[in-house]
Design a protein around this motif. Structure first.
Motif, PDB file in Angstrom:
ATOM      1  N   GLN A   1     -12.058  26.016 -67.413  1.00  0.00           N
ATOM      2  CA  GLN A   1     -12.731  26.923 -68.344  1.00  0.00           C
ATOM      3  C   GLN A   1     -12.092  27.485 -69.599  1.00  0.00           C
ATOM      4  OE1 GLN A   1     -15.504  29.664 -66.589  1.00  0.00           O
ATOM      5  NE2 GLN A   1     -15.534  30.838 -68.413  1.00  0.00           N
ATOM      6  N   ARG A   2     -12.688  27.307 -70.835  1.00  0.00           N
ATOM      7  CA  ARG A   2     -11.699  27.437 -71.990  1.00  0.00           C
ATOM      8  C   ARG A   2     -11.801  28.907 -72.266  1.00  0.00           C
ATOM      9  NH1 ARG A   2     -11.170  23.058 -75.582  1.00  0.00           N
ATOM     10  NH2 ARG A   2     -11.627  24.484 -77.377  1.00  0.00           N
ATOM     11  N   THR A   3     -11.181  29.802 -71.331  1.00  0.00           N
ATOM     12  CA  THR A   3     -11.154  31.232 -71.571  1.00  0.00           C
ATOM     13  C   THR A   3     -10.417  31.676 -72.712  1.00  0.00           C
ATOM     14  OG1 THR A   3      -9.563  31.283 -69.946  1.00  0.00           O
ATOM     15  CG2 THR A   3     -11.821  31.700 -69.123  1.00  0.00           C
ATOM     16  N   ALA A   4      -9.098  30.882 -72.755  1.00  0.00           N
ATOM     17  CA  ALA A   4      -8.113  31.306 -73.805  1.00  0.00           C
ATOM     18  C   ALA A   4      -9.022  30.944 -75.295  1.00  0.00           C
ATOM     19  CB  ALA A   4      -7.135  30.625 -73.889  1.00  0.00           C
ATOM     20  N   GLN A   5      -9.585  29.954 -75.671  1.00  0.00           N
ATOM     21  CA  GLN A   5     -10.341  29.561 -76.627  1.00  0.00           C
ATOM     22  C   GLN A   5     -11.390  30.692 -76.932  1.00  0.00           C
ATOM     23  OE1 GLN A   5      -9.457  27.675 -74.380  1.00  0.00           O
ATOM     24  NE2 GLN A   5      -8.719  25.749 -75.308  1.00  0.00           N
TER      25      GLN A   5
ATOM     26  N   ILE B   1     -14.751  38.208 -70.242  1.00  0.00           N
ATOM     27  CA  ILE B   1     -14.824  36.928 -69.942  1.00  0.00           C
ATOM     28  C   ILE B   1     -14.653  36.767 -68.491  1.00  0.00           C
ATOM     29  CG2 ILE B   1     -13.571  34.554 -70.407  1.00  0.00           C
ATOM     30  CD1 ILE B   1     -12.587  35.890 -73.006  1.00  0.00           C
ATOM     31  N   VAL B   2     -15.673  36.152 -67.744  1.00  0.00           N
ATOM     32  CA  VAL B   2     -15.615  35.887 -66.303  1.00  0.00           C
ATOM     33  C   VAL B   2     -15.253  34.051 -66.227  1.00  0.00           C
ATOM     34  CG1 VAL B   2     -17.077  35.792 -64.261  1.00  0.00           C
ATOM     35  CG2 VAL B   2     -17.222  37.576 -65.939  1.00  0.00           C
ATOM     36  N   GLU B   3     -14.110  34.012 -65.491  1.00  0.00           N
ATOM     37  CA  GLU B   3     -13.948  32.551 -65.228  1.00  0.00           C
ATOM     38  C   GLU B   3     -14.790  31.865 -63.942  1.00  0.00           C
ATOM     39  OE1 GLU B   3      -9.723  29.946 -64.204  1.00  0.00           O
ATOM     40  OE2 GLU B   3      -9.830  32.068 -64.706  1.00  0.00           O
ATOM     41  N   VAL B   4     -15.643  31.187 -64.540  1.00  0.00           N
ATOM     42  CA  VAL B   4     -16.589  30.457 -63.558  1.00  0.00           C
ATOM     43  C   VAL B   4     -16.209  28.891 -63.283  1.00  0.00           C
ATOM     44  CG1 VAL B   4     -18.895  29.837 -63.023  1.00  0.00           C
ATOM     45  CG2 VAL B   4     -18.171  32.241 -64.415  1.00  0.00           C
ATOM     46  N   LEU B   5     -15.954  28.420 -64.238  1.00  0.00           N
ATOM     47  CA  LEU B   5     -15.586  26.861 -63.904  1.00  0.00           C
ATOM     48  C   LEU B   5     -14.158  26.661 -64.000  1.00  0.00           C
ATOM     49  CD1 LEU B   5     -17.965  25.517 -66.792  1.00  0.00           C
ATOM     50  CD2 LEU B   5     -18.352  25.764 -64.440  1.00  0.00           C
ATOM     51  N   ASP B   6     -13.729  25.472 -63.069  1.00  0.00           N
ATOM     52  CA  ASP B   6     -12.093  24.999 -63.100  1.00  0.00           C
ATOM     53  C   ASP B   6     -12.120  24.430 -64.527  1.00  0.00           C
ATOM     54  OD1 ASP B   6     -11.974  25.559 -60.672  1.00  0.00           O
ATOM     55  OD2 ASP B   6     -12.335  23.475 -60.030  1.00  0.00           O
TER      56      ASP B   6
ATOM     57  N   ARG C   1     -28.553  28.318 -69.806  1.00  0.00           N
ATOM     58  CA  ARG C   1     -29.453  28.521 -70.917  1.00  0.00           C
ATOM     59  C   ARG C   1     -28.797  27.887 -72.334  1.00  0.00           C
ATOM     60  NH1 ARG C   1     -32.274  28.322 -67.415  1.00  0.00           N
ATOM     61  NH2 ARG C   1     -33.997  29.706 -67.121  1.00  0.00           N
ATOM     62  N   ASP C   2     -29.302  27.396 -73.331  1.00  0.00           N
ATOM     63  CA  ASP C   2     -28.597  26.885 -74.572  1.00  0.00           C
ATOM     64  C   ASP C   2     -28.490  28.253 -75.577  1.00  0.00           C
ATOM     65  OD1 ASP C   2     -27.089  25.518 -76.522  1.00  0.00           O
ATOM     66  OD2 ASP C   2     -28.967  24.379 -77.032  1.00  0.00           O
ATOM     67  N   THR C   3     -27.733  29.259 -75.483  1.00  0.00           N
ATOM     68  CA  THR C   3     -28.136  30.354 -75.975  1.00  0.00           C
ATOM     69  C   THR C   3     -26.692  30.842 -76.541  1.00  0.00           C
ATOM     70  OG1 THR C   3     -27.447  31.757 -74.049  1.00  0.00           O
ATOM     71  CG2 THR C   3     -29.836  31.453 -74.429  1.00  0.00           C
ATOM     72  N   HIS C   4     -25.356  29.939 -76.934  1.00  0.00           N
ATOM     73  CA  HIS C   4     -24.358  30.287 -77.445  1.00  0.00           C
ATOM     74  C   HIS C   4     -24.373  30.769 -78.861  1.00  0.00           C
ATOM     75  CE1 HIS C   4     -20.141  29.425 -78.539  1.00  0.00           C
ATOM     76  NE2 HIS C   4     -19.895  29.930 -77.470  1.00  0.00           N
ATOM     77  N   ARG C   5     -25.308  30.131 -79.499  1.00  0.00           N
ATOM     78  CA  ARG C   5     -25.302  30.339 -81.062  1.00  0.00           C
ATOM     79  C   ARG C   5     -25.970  31.708 -81.306  1.00  0.00           C
ATOM     80  NH1 ARG C   5     -29.453  29.675 -85.022  1.00  0.00           N
ATOM     81  NH2 ARG C   5     -28.700  29.455 -87.081  1.00  0.00           N
TER      82      ARG C   5
ATOM     83  N   TYR D   1     -18.424  33.344 -72.364  1.00  0.00           N
ATOM     84  CA  TYR D   1     -17.492  32.495 -71.639  1.00  0.00           C
ATOM     85  C   TYR D   1     -16.785  31.277 -71.979  1.00  0.00           C
ATOM     86  CZ  TYR D   1     -20.869  34.770 -68.356  1.00  0.00           C
ATOM     87  OH  TYR D   1     -21.514  35.608 -67.671  1.00  0.00           O
ATOM     88  N   SER D   2     -17.338  30.884 -73.441  1.00  0.00           N
ATOM     89  CA  SER D   2     -16.501  29.655 -73.853  1.00  0.00           C
ATOM     90  C   SER D   2     -16.667  29.802 -75.087  1.00  0.00           C
ATOM     91  CB  SER D   2     -16.992  28.417 -73.152  1.00  0.00           C
ATOM     92  OG  SER D   2     -16.369  27.244 -73.597  1.00  0.00           O
ATOM     93  N   ASP D   3     -15.834  28.953 -75.807  1.00  0.00           N
ATOM     94  CA  ASP D   3     -16.044  28.430 -77.456  1.00  0.00           C
ATOM     95  C   ASP D   3     -16.935  27.376 -77.570  1.00  0.00           C
ATOM     96  OD1 ASP D   3     -14.170  26.668 -76.303  1.00  0.00           O
ATOM     97  OD2 ASP D   3     -13.429  26.484 -78.350  1.00  0.00           O
ATOM     98  N   ASP D   4     -17.051  26.582 -76.190  1.00  0.00           N
ATOM     99  CA  ASP D   4     -17.793  25.278 -76.287  1.00  0.00           C
ATOM    100  C   ASP D   4     -19.292  25.767 -75.848  1.00  0.00           C
ATOM    101  OD1 ASP D   4     -18.949  22.974 -75.838  1.00  0.00           O
ATOM    102  OD2 ASP D   4     -17.443  22.160 -74.140  1.00  0.00           O
ATOM    103  N   PRO D   5     -20.246  25.190 -76.645  1.00  0.00           N
ATOM    104  CA  PRO D   5     -21.695  25.793 -76.358  1.00  0.00           C
ATOM    105  C   PRO D   5     -21.969  24.945 -75.060  1.00  0.00           C
ATOM    106  CG  PRO D   5     -21.475  25.360 -78.703  1.00  0.00           C
ATOM    107  CD  PRO D   5     -20.046  25.010 -78.150  1.00  0.00           C
TER     108      PRO D   5
END
Length: 272
Positions: free
Chosen positions: A150-154, A143-148, A119-123, A106-110
């Protein structure tokens, strides 16, 4: 293609989950033998690909056995996993020829990732994507766009840097946890449900696709798969196709023996 939904148990609590999976989910009523029988019938009917989904399919204790049974039946395998935690037996099963992985990212941002998954599972997911690539297991990501905003390109750039070559995208579909009050809208599906594909749910029932589960019927434990498929495709034709009747042809979700070619996010626009 046949999706096999091994249950609703999952480590995550994604805000858009189409079947309300989470820590309070389960593996349903299908036994490993039930799943193996369904796989055998699917192979006899000319299925080319089985995709194991959930919930989180890697939490099902029978997954390595089922992957092996599917490969022995001559079918390709894809496991759609959140890649939070995979046991060594699962890694061994995934490393077989003819098996590949798919995951959501979903994002490069954890922190943004956590807002979506709960959940904190990005890592952990990143570590396991890298391990799969290093093992030579084909990996694709959605990649599903869920948030306005959202850092999808990153996210796409991060996946590319990790070696993921096939990345798709989609918007949130209003089903399951993301469904609004007032029922289900077949027009929100990709429009190709039931065209040579179906999903066996953990209840044993059959539906045109994982998101059209309100049309589920029958029980593969007591009825031949072939007959249930005929009814599934009839329901898809009668309920889903009319909602997309004004749409022109496109390279949408074909029965994906090559899943990376499956693009259900392509908007369905009426022909001029």
């Amino acid at each position: 293609m046949l999706w096999l939904e091994l249950g609703t148990l999952c480590q995550l609590a994604c805000r858009h989950c189409y079947n309300d999976s989470g820590a309070d989910g389960d593996h349903g009523v299908m036994t490993v033998d039930d799943w193996r029988r369904a796989i055998g019938e699917a192979a006899d009917l000319g299925t080319c690909l089985v995709q194991f989904i959930g919930g989180e399919p890697t939490l099902h204790p029978g997954l390595p056995v089922l992957i092996g049974a599917t490969r022995r039946a001559g079918l390709q395998v894809e496991v759609y996993s959140n890649l939070v935690h995979l046991t060594e037996p699962v890694w061994t099963a995934l490393a077989q020829e003819g098996v590949r992985l798919a995951t959501s990212f979903y994002s490069d941002d954890p922190d943004e990732h956590r807002q979506i998954t709960g959940r904190d599972t990005h890592r952990q997911t990143r570590i396991n994507i890298v391990r799969a690539v290093e093992l030579g297991i084909p990996v694709r990501a959605g990649i599903v766009e869920v948030l306005d905003g959202q850092r999808t390109a990153q996210a796409r750039a991060m996946l590319a840097a990790m070696g993921v070559q096939h990345v798709g995208s989609d918007r949130v579909r209003p089903f399951g946890r993301a469904a609004p009050a007032g029922g289900h809208d077949p027009g929100e599906l990709c429009g190709h449900c039931g065209r040579g594909n179906a999903v066996v749910l953990a209840s044993g029932s059959l539906a045109p696709c994982p998101m059209s589960r309100w049309m589920a019927h029958g029980d593969v434990r007591t009825s031949p798969l072939a007959g249930l498929l005929e009814e599934t495709w009839r329901r898809a034709r009668d309920q889903i196709a009319p909602a997309h009747a004004g749409c022109g042809p496109h390279d949408g979700c074909q029965p994906p023996c090559e899943p990376q070619k499956c693009d259900p996010d392509i908007p369905c626009t009426p022909e001029d």
